[in-house]
Design an enzyme around this catalytic site. Structure first.
Site, PDB file in Angstrom:
ATOM      1  N   ARG A  83       0.837  -1.203   0.000  1.00  0.00           N
ATOM      2  CA  ARG A  83       0.000   0.000   0.000  1.00  0.00           C
ATOM      3  C   ARG A  83       0.865   1.243   0.000  1.00  0.00           C
ATOM      4  O   ARG A  83       1.769   1.392   0.804  1.00  0.00           O
ATOM      5  CB  ARG A  83      -0.921   0.002   1.225  1.00  0.00           C
ATOM      6  CG  ARG A  83      -1.695   1.308   1.472  1.00  0.00           C
ATOM      7  CD  ARG A  83      -2.872   1.448   0.525  1.00  0.00           C
ATOM      8  NE  ARG A  83      -3.487   2.753   0.580  1.00  0.00           N
ATOM      9  CZ  ARG A  83      -4.567   3.054   1.285  1.00  0.00           C
ATOM     10  NH1 ARG A  83      -5.140   2.153   2.045  1.00  0.00           N
ATOM     11  NH2 ARG A  83      -5.080   4.263   1.232  1.00  0.00           N
ATOM     12  N   ARG A  92      -5.428   1.436  -4.823  1.00  0.00           N
ATOM     13  CA  ARG A  92      -4.667   0.798  -3.742  1.00  0.00           C
ATOM     14  C   ARG A  92      -4.605  -0.716  -3.881  1.00  0.00           C
ATOM     15  O   ARG A  92      -5.555  -1.333  -4.329  1.00  0.00           O
ATOM     16  CB  ARG A  92      -5.241   1.182  -2.385  1.00  0.00           C
ATOM     17  CG  ARG A  92      -6.722   0.935  -2.268  1.00  0.00           C
ATOM     18  CD  ARG A  92      -7.395   1.868  -1.321  1.00  0.00           C
ATOM     19  NE  ARG A  92      -7.416   3.190  -1.886  1.00  0.00           N
ATOM     20  CZ  ARG A  92      -8.178   4.178  -1.490  1.00  0.00           C
ATOM     21  NH1 ARG A  92      -8.990   4.014  -0.506  1.00  0.00           N
ATOM     22  NH2 ARG A  92      -8.131   5.343  -2.058  1.00  0.00           N
ATOM     23  N   ASP A  97     -10.008  -0.344   6.503  1.00  0.00           N
ATOM     24  CA  ASP A  97     -10.577   0.766   7.264  1.00  0.00           C
ATOM     25  C   ASP A  97     -11.226   0.251   8.537  1.00  0.00           C
ATOM     26  O   ASP A  97     -12.085  -0.643   8.491  1.00  0.00           O
ATOM     27  CB  ASP A  97     -11.652   1.490   6.439  1.00  0.00           C
ATOM     28  CG  ASP A  97     -11.077   2.325   5.320  1.00  0.00           C
ATOM     29  OD1 ASP A  97      -9.949   2.825   5.460  1.00  0.00           O
ATOM     30  OD2 ASP A  97     -11.766   2.480   4.297  1.00  0.00           O
TER      31      ASP A  97
END
Length: 162
Positions: A83, A92, A97
């Site tokens: 990443r 990405r 998240d």
């Protein structure tokens, strides 16, 4: 294990499908953490970004890690998958998240809980509701109450093993 946390998973560079599957395995190996449930895989068009379609999923974790420690572990996994963050909403190789951590609400430079844009994203809400149909978003209410606001977003559940 202590606290329930939900993680959104996405990728749109390289072999995104394999990256998301491997990320679920990596989540299951986090210290003091158990992967309790993972969603199906979904394909979705980018929202507020350019690039290839995303492969998305969601995971429910039970963890003894505090929110910042969990975030650090998620970012370590992202880096293992290559990443990079050249610009906001860049394509990405892997995006993890932290969506919800128990019922905590936090707004610091390094972490905002619940994730601030999760209620505006079909690629977050649909996988999340699949694994936890009655999930409540701290300070926002039932996640299912936000489905009407994302109806026009392109997303499709894939019939593939995770």
């Amino acid at each position: 294990m202590g606290t329930t946390a939900y993680v959104g998973i996405g990728a749109n560079l390289g072999d995104a499908l394999e990256s998301v599957k491997a990320a679920l395995t990596a989540l299951s190996k986090l210290p003091g953490t158990q992967l309790r449930r993972s969603s199906s895989l979904y394909v979705s068009a980018p929202v507020d970004a350019d690039g290839n379609d995303f492969i998305n999923a969601a995971a429910r974790l039970d963890t003894d890690l505090d929110p910042l420690s969990l975030l650090v572990e998620l970012q370590k996994i992202e880096r293992l998958f290559g990443r990079e963050r050249p610009f906001h909403h860049a394509p990405r190789t892997l995006d993890l998240d932290l969506l919800i951590y128990d019922q905590q609400q936090t707004n610091t430079p390094s972490l905002e809980l619940p994730h601030p844009r999760m209620i505006d994203r079909a690629f977050v809400l649909l996988p999340l509701l699949e694994i936890s149909p009655n999930v409540h978003i701290p300070g926002k209410g039932a996640a299912q109450d936000y489905l009407n606001s994302v109806v026009g977003q392109s997303i499709e559940r894939l019939n593939l093993p995770v």
